[in-house]
Scaffold this active site. Structure first.
Site, PDB file in Angstrom:
ATOM      1  N   ARG A  75      -4.076   2.018  11.465  1.00  0.00           N
ATOM      2  CA  ARG A  75      -4.997   1.676  12.535  1.00  0.00           C
ATOM      3  C   ARG A  75      -4.963   2.814  13.548  1.00  0.00           C
ATOM      4  O   ARG A  75      -3.894   3.414  13.780  1.00  0.00           O
ATOM      5  CB  ARG A  75      -4.586   0.367  13.239  1.00  0.00           C
ATOM      6  CG  ARG A  75      -4.790  -0.893  12.423  1.00  0.00           C
ATOM      7  CD  ARG A  75      -6.274  -1.225  12.234  1.00  0.00           C
ATOM      8  NE  ARG A  75      -6.485  -2.460  11.482  1.00  0.00           N
ATOM      9  CZ  ARG A  75      -6.711  -2.530  10.167  1.00  0.00           C
ATOM     10  NH1 ARG A  75      -6.744  -1.435   9.428  1.00  0.00           N
ATOM     11  NH2 ARG A  75      -6.921  -3.700   9.591  1.00  0.00           N
ATOM     12  N   ASP A 100      -8.565   8.005   8.491  1.00  0.00           N
ATOM     13  CA  ASP A 100      -9.537   7.000   8.051  1.00  0.00           C
ATOM     14  C   ASP A 100      -9.773   5.978   9.152  1.00  0.00           C
ATOM     15  O   ASP A 100     -10.676   5.157   9.049  1.00  0.00           O
ATOM     16  CB  ASP A 100      -9.041   6.300   6.772  1.00  0.00           C
ATOM     17  CG  ASP A 100     -10.125   5.425   6.161  1.00  0.00           C
ATOM     18  OD1 ASP A 100     -11.298   5.858   6.174  1.00  0.00           O
ATOM     19  OD2 ASP A 100      -9.826   4.322   5.695  1.00  0.00           O
ATOM     20  N   ILE A 134       0.852  -1.206   0.000  1.00  0.00           N
ATOM     21  CA  ILE A 134       0.000   0.000   0.000  1.00  0.00           C
ATOM     22  C   ILE A 134       0.885   1.253   0.000  1.00  0.00           C
ATOM     23  O   ILE A 134       0.685   2.185  -0.791  1.00  0.00           O
ATOM     24  CB  ILE A 134      -0.965   0.018   1.210  1.00  0.00           C
ATOM     25  CG1 ILE A 134      -1.896  -1.196   1.165  1.00  0.00           C
ATOM     26  CG2 ILE A 134      -1.785   1.310   1.237  1.00  0.00           C
ATOM     27  CD1 ILE A 134      -2.751  -1.397   2.404  1.00  0.00           C
ATOM     28  N   HIS A 138     -13.250   4.413   8.209  1.00  0.00           N
ATOM     29  CA  HIS A 138     -12.477   3.253   7.742  1.00  0.00           C
ATOM     30  C   HIS A 138     -12.905   2.913   6.307  1.00  0.00           C
ATOM     31  O   HIS A 138     -13.337   1.799   6.005  1.00  0.00           O
ATOM     32  CB  HIS A 138     -12.647   2.054   8.676  1.00  0.00           C
ATOM     33  CG  HIS A 138     -11.487   1.098   8.631  1.00  0.00           C
ATOM     34  ND1 HIS A 138     -10.951   0.522   9.746  1.00  0.00           N
ATOM     35  CD2 HIS A 138     -10.764   0.627   7.598  1.00  0.00           C
ATOM     36  CE1 HIS A 138      -9.943  -0.275   9.388  1.00  0.00           C
ATOM     37  NE2 HIS A 138      -9.818  -0.212   8.090  1.00  0.00           N
ATOM     38  N   GLY A 164     -10.947   2.893   3.672  1.00  0.00           N
ATOM     39  CA  GLY A 164      -9.936   1.982   3.133  1.00  0.00           C
ATOM     40  C   GLY A 164     -10.213   1.485   1.735  1.00  0.00           C
ATOM     41  O   GLY A 164     -10.080   2.206   0.760  1.00  0.00           O
ATOM     42  N   ILE A 207      -4.027   5.938   7.594  1.00  0.00           N
ATOM     43  CA  ILE A 207      -4.887   4.914   6.950  1.00  0.00           C
ATOM     44  C   ILE A 207      -4.504   3.532   7.492  1.00  0.00           C
ATOM     45  O   ILE A 207      -4.806   2.518   6.880  1.00  0.00           O
ATOM     46  CB  ILE A 207      -4.774   4.946   5.408  1.00  0.00           C
ATOM     47  CG1 ILE A 207      -3.313   4.802   4.941  1.00  0.00           C
ATOM     48  CG2 ILE A 207      -5.377   6.200   4.847  1.00  0.00           C
ATOM     49  CD1 ILE A 207      -3.191   4.513   3.459  1.00  0.00           C
ATOM     50  N   GLU A 237     -13.509   2.709  16.745  1.00  0.00           N
ATOM     51  CA  GLU A 237     -14.254   3.070  15.532  1.00  0.00           C
ATOM     52  C   GLU A 237     -15.695   2.638  15.696  1.00  0.00           C
ATOM     53  O   GLU A 237     -15.919   1.464  15.985  1.00  0.00           O
ATOM     54  CB  GLU A 237     -13.659   2.351  14.315  1.00  0.00           C
ATOM     55  CG  GLU A 237     -12.412   3.020  13.804  1.00  0.00           C
ATOM     56  CD  GLU A 237     -11.714   2.223  12.706  1.00  0.00           C
ATOM     57  OE1 GLU A 237     -12.353   1.344  12.098  1.00  0.00           O
ATOM     58  OE2 GLU A 237     -10.534   2.480  12.471  1.00  0.00           O
TER      59      GLU A 237
HETATM   60  O1  DGY Z   1      -6.680  -4.130   6.777  1.00  0.00           O
HETATM   61  C1  DGY Z   1      -7.294  -3.753   5.769  1.00  0.00           C
HETATM   62  O2  DGY Z   1      -7.079  -4.198   4.651  1.00  0.00           O
HETATM   63  C2  DGY Z   1      -8.374  -2.727   5.914  1.00  0.00           C
HETATM   64  O3  DGY Z   1      -8.029  -1.752   6.820  1.00  0.00           O
HETATM   65  C3  DGY Z   1      -9.663  -3.380   6.339  1.00  0.00           C
HETATM   66  O4  DGY Z   1      -9.579  -3.816   7.655  1.00  0.00           O
END
Ligand code: DGY
Length: 328
Positions: A244, A268, A162, A292, A294, A242, A273
């Site tokens: 946790r 995000d 990512i 979230h 994502g 993005i 949450e």
């Molecule tokens: O971990 C992930 O891919 C997203 O945050 C969904 O939990």
């Protein structure tokens, strides 16, 4: 839901906030007999021995010892995302159950979410939207002045798939890119996106105009960004998370945003949450919060289900799982 010869797959629910999407059900039903948690619990758990797989959708159902004990033929748990911090991997493995995540499906859409938050915060999109729809539409220029993205420095903390896709996108915005990762990327990979490695997070924090958190939540990453780290950042810098919520010390973040230690945050993910409705983060103008978001696009969510099915079918046939996750 009626049964058949197909393997039984336990899901939290169909539809609702924590349930798999209705549009995925026909595909899942080609391969499995679906049973929801509600149906499972109402059956007084006597169907437990039929269940061979669980599909976790947005971290649900909660996998604990009691559930694992009531599913003696469970072979595999597939997760609808990449982060596995909501699962006790050692506990699951101790029941001889395999686990898989969905790395292929998530990286592009999550990287898009990161860039969307970066751009929205830089150009104050939520604030200007609110001004645009207000009855008076009165504002001063200073209220809508954003900060430049072009030529700014982005610090990416966590350069997995990512993080790397974020770097690719940021390059197109002519940003300078710094990154920190436990393992340094190959020089060719760095060159391909023009990213410079920072061995120390501190030096990245001091230089970046935008800091993007993309790490997995491990015990080492818990409150990785606290008061000290926020104070290292530029007062004009923006924090984007993005990863946790628990990666950031939220109390320290609120204080930093209230007192101008940093310019803004775009989150995000939060802890918990969603945040309680009276949480101070919800009252700050220099914060954007999304629920979230994502991976949540129609295509990416469907690809996640396809990846989960691939993993489950492999596990049930005794084949290697394409994206198996092992306890560390
Ligand atoms: O971990 C992930 O891919 C997203 O945050 C969904 O939990």
């Amino acid at each position: 839901m009626e049964g058949g010869e197909l393997p039984w797959l336990l899901v939290n629910e169909v539809g609702g906030i924590r349930g798999i999407l209705h549009s995925h059900v026909p595909f899942l039903k080609k391969h499995f007999h679906l049973i929801t948690m509600k149906e499972f619990l109402e059956s007084k758990k006597d169907v437990g021995k039929k269940v061979q797989a669980i599909y976790l959708w947005w971290h649900k159902p909660v996998i604990d010892k009691e559930l694992l004990q009531s599913l003696p033929n469970l072979k595999v748990i597939a997760n609808s995302g990449v982060g596995m911090d909501h699962l006790d991997l050692k506990l699951v493995a101790s029941f001889g159950v395999k686990m898989a995540n969905a790395p292929r499906a998530v990286s592009s859409s999550t990287a898009d979410t990161g860039m969307a938050l970066l751009l929205a915060s830089a150009r104050r999109l939520v604030e200007v939207h609110n001004i645009s729809i207000s009855p008076s539409m009165e504002y001063c220029e200073a209220d809508i002045l954003g900060v430049n993205v072009t030529g700014a420095t982005l610090g990416i903390i966590g350069m997995g798939s990512i993080g790397y896709k974020i770097a690719l996108r940021a390059r197109a915005f002519e940003m300078n890119i710094l990154y920190h990762n436990r393992t340094r990327r190959k020089v060719q990979e760095e060159q391909a996106v023009g990213a410079t490695y920072c061995r120390r997070i501190d030096s990245l924090l001091q230089q970046a105009d935008f800091v993007m958190l993309v790490v997995n939540l491990t015990p080492q990453a818990h409150k990785l960004i606290g008061k000290r780290e926020l104070e290292l950042m530029k007062p004009t810098a923006t924090l984007i998370n993005i990863s946790r919520g628990a990666v950031v010390d939220q109390e320290a973040l609120v204080a930093a945003l209230q007192t101008g230690v940093i310019r803004a945050a775009a989150l995000d993910v939060t802890s918990p949450e969603p945040l309680p409705r009276d949480h101070p983060l919800l009252k700050l103008k220099n914060v954007i919060i999304t629920p979230h978001l994502g991976i949540k696009t129609d295509k990416a969510t469907y690809m996640i289900t396809e990846e989960a099915v691939e993993n489950i079918l492999a596990a049930l046939s005794g084949l290697p799982l394409p994206s198996e996750v092992l306890p560390s």
